[in-house]
Design an enzyme around this catalytic site. Structure first.
Site, PDB file in Angstrom:
ATOM      1  N   LYS A  25       0.286   8.361  -2.831  1.00 13.76           N
ATOM      2  CA  LYS A  25       0.351   7.563  -1.598  1.00 13.76           C
ATOM      3  C   LYS A  25       1.751   7.714  -1.021  1.00 13.76           C
ATOM      4  O   LYS A  25       2.746   7.347  -1.644  1.00 13.76           O
ATOM      5  CB  LYS A  25       0.056   6.095  -1.894  1.00 13.76           C
ATOM      6  N   LYS A  68      -3.297   9.756   0.070  1.00 14.67           N
ATOM      7  CA  LYS A  68      -3.198   8.922   1.268  1.00 14.67           C
ATOM      8  C   LYS A  68      -1.820   9.136   1.888  1.00 14.67           C
ATOM      9  O   LYS A  68      -0.810   9.032   1.191  1.00 14.67           O
ATOM     10  CB  LYS A  68      -3.381   7.454   0.880  1.00 14.67           C
ATOM     11  N   ARG A  77       9.280   0.916   2.434  1.00 17.11           N
ATOM     12  CA  ARG A  77       8.567   1.165   1.185  1.00 17.11           C
ATOM     13  C   ARG A  77       8.886   2.521   0.564  1.00 17.11           C
ATOM     14  O   ARG A  77       8.205   2.967  -0.343  1.00 17.11           O
ATOM     15  CB  ARG A  77       7.054   1.028   1.434  1.00 17.11           C
ATOM     16  N   CYS A  92       4.759  -4.870  -1.991  1.00 18.83           N
ATOM     17  CA  CYS A  92       3.638  -4.703  -2.923  1.00 18.83           C
ATOM     18  C   CYS A  92       3.866  -5.322  -4.292  1.00 18.83           C
ATOM     19  O   CYS A  92       3.213  -4.942  -5.274  1.00 18.83           O
ATOM     20  CB  CYS A  92       3.311  -3.214  -3.059  1.00 18.83           C
ATOM     21  N   CYS A 110      -3.678  -4.570  -4.565  1.00 18.55           N
ATOM     22  CA  CYS A 110      -2.285  -4.505  -4.146  1.00 18.55           C
ATOM     23  C   CYS A 110      -1.881  -5.910  -3.721  1.00 18.55           C
ATOM     24  O   CYS A 110      -2.735  -6.777  -3.502  1.00 18.55           O
ATOM     25  CB  CYS A 110      -2.093  -3.504  -3.014  1.00 18.55           C
TER      26      CYS A 110
END
Length: 323
Positions: free
Chosen positions: A195, A248, A217, A130, A120
């Site tokens: 994620k 995650k 994000r 990212c 990443c």
């Protein structure tokens, strides 16, 4: 008969019976330990929000690996903190970068230790996102070009598994294609397939020096309200060549772990993230719960949900406890 013939408590009356009939078990071999490597550090630096976890200088990576191997922990997940950052994250694949150097050190000696690298750019960009920024968000396709080069760099250094974590569309395909083109077909991919844009990453920002600016994000990580979307993301990553898929965070998304395992029957990793770790540590420090029992219970819940492997900052503590 006046009293139930079936007495479930019969199988709970001592530890041997409980162990014999346990439906989910936690083994040291299930554990993956995250390591933060600081290119500019000359000594270990404690991470205040994650008691017991430290940033390591490059010179101490091999010593850490030896201690993990001695505990029987089979894998590490490496995060790099570079000395210099740039707008695009291109420094992440520059020759001699911190993760390339760390992997080479770990592979210099033959160990029973798998080396996984996080692929990443958030630790490597000046803005903490990212990938390169365009139009008020991360430029998906421009990011693919960079992370594919990062994955090749890590694999050439000797990484066993590369783990793209930016939730970019097509990231697994881009990496798999570039690895195969460069003769690195045996390097496995562990995709951060589901994620979420979670509040549980706070302590990680300190640990990896990856705080972000300008916008959050949520435009590229997943909405916590969605689980069907996670199934679509996992299916895409598996079709693109992912060998392992990850959910995650773990604790708030055990339903997603369960669905992924039962719908795809693929190897599933669950990431017991920094905020989950810090909450248990903080509660234990205040005397509100038993740290070892709470950590064990949390990790067992992930195994029970279907996770095959657990990425956790508790790995060393749990390995010692199990032994």
């Amino acid at each position: 008969m006046g009293y139930p013939v079936t007495r479930p408590r019969r199988l709970r009356r001592n530890a041997l019976l409980r162990d014999l009939t346990a439906e989910a078990t936690l083994s040291v071999k299930d554990l993956i330990y995250p390591i933060f490597i600081d290119e500019t550090a000359t000594k270990r630096a404690p991470i205040k929000s994650m008691p017991g976890v430290e940033r390591l200088p490059l010179d101490e990576v091999e010593e850490e690996a030896d201690s993990l191997e001695a505990l029987g922990i089979p894998a590490v997940l490496l995060f790099g903190i570079p000395g210099l950052k740039d707008e695009t994250g291109g420094c992440a694949h520059k020759g001699g970068n911190v993760i390339e150097a760390a992997v080479k050190r770990l592979k210099k000696k033959r160990r029973d230790l798998l080396v996984i690298t996080d692929v990443c750019l958030c630790e490597y960009t000046t803005h903490g996102h990212c990938g390169p920024i365009k139009g008020g968000t991360v430029d998906n396709d421009a990011t693919l070009d960079v992370i594919a080069k990062v994955a090749v760099n890590h694999a050439r250094a000797g990484a066993d598994i590369v783990a793209p974590s930016g939730m970019m569309d097509g990231m697994v395909h881009a990496i798999r294609s570039e690895l195969d083109f460069n003769g690195l077909k045996d390097t496995a991919i562990m995709s951060y397939a589901a994620k979420y844009a979670s509040a549980m990453y706070g302590p990680f920002r300190e640990a990896a020096d990856s705080g972000f600016t300008g916008f959050d994000r949520s435009s590229y990580q997943m909405d916590p309200r969605n689980s069907d979307e996670a199934m679509r993301e996992v299916a895409l990553d598996l079709d693109e060549g992912a060998d392992i898929v990850m959910v995650k965070p773990a604790l708030s998304y055990l339903d997603v772990v369960y669905r992924v395992k039962h719908e795809f029957r693929a190897p599933v990793a669950a990431y017991n993230v920094s905020g989950e770790y810090a909450m248990i540590k903080a509660a234990a420090a205040n005397g509100w719960l038993d740290e070892k029992k709470a950590a064990m219970e949390a990790l067992i819940s992930m195994k029970r949900a279907g996770a095959d492997m657990l990425i956790t900052y508790f790995a060393k503590d749990i390995a010692t406890l199990i032994k």
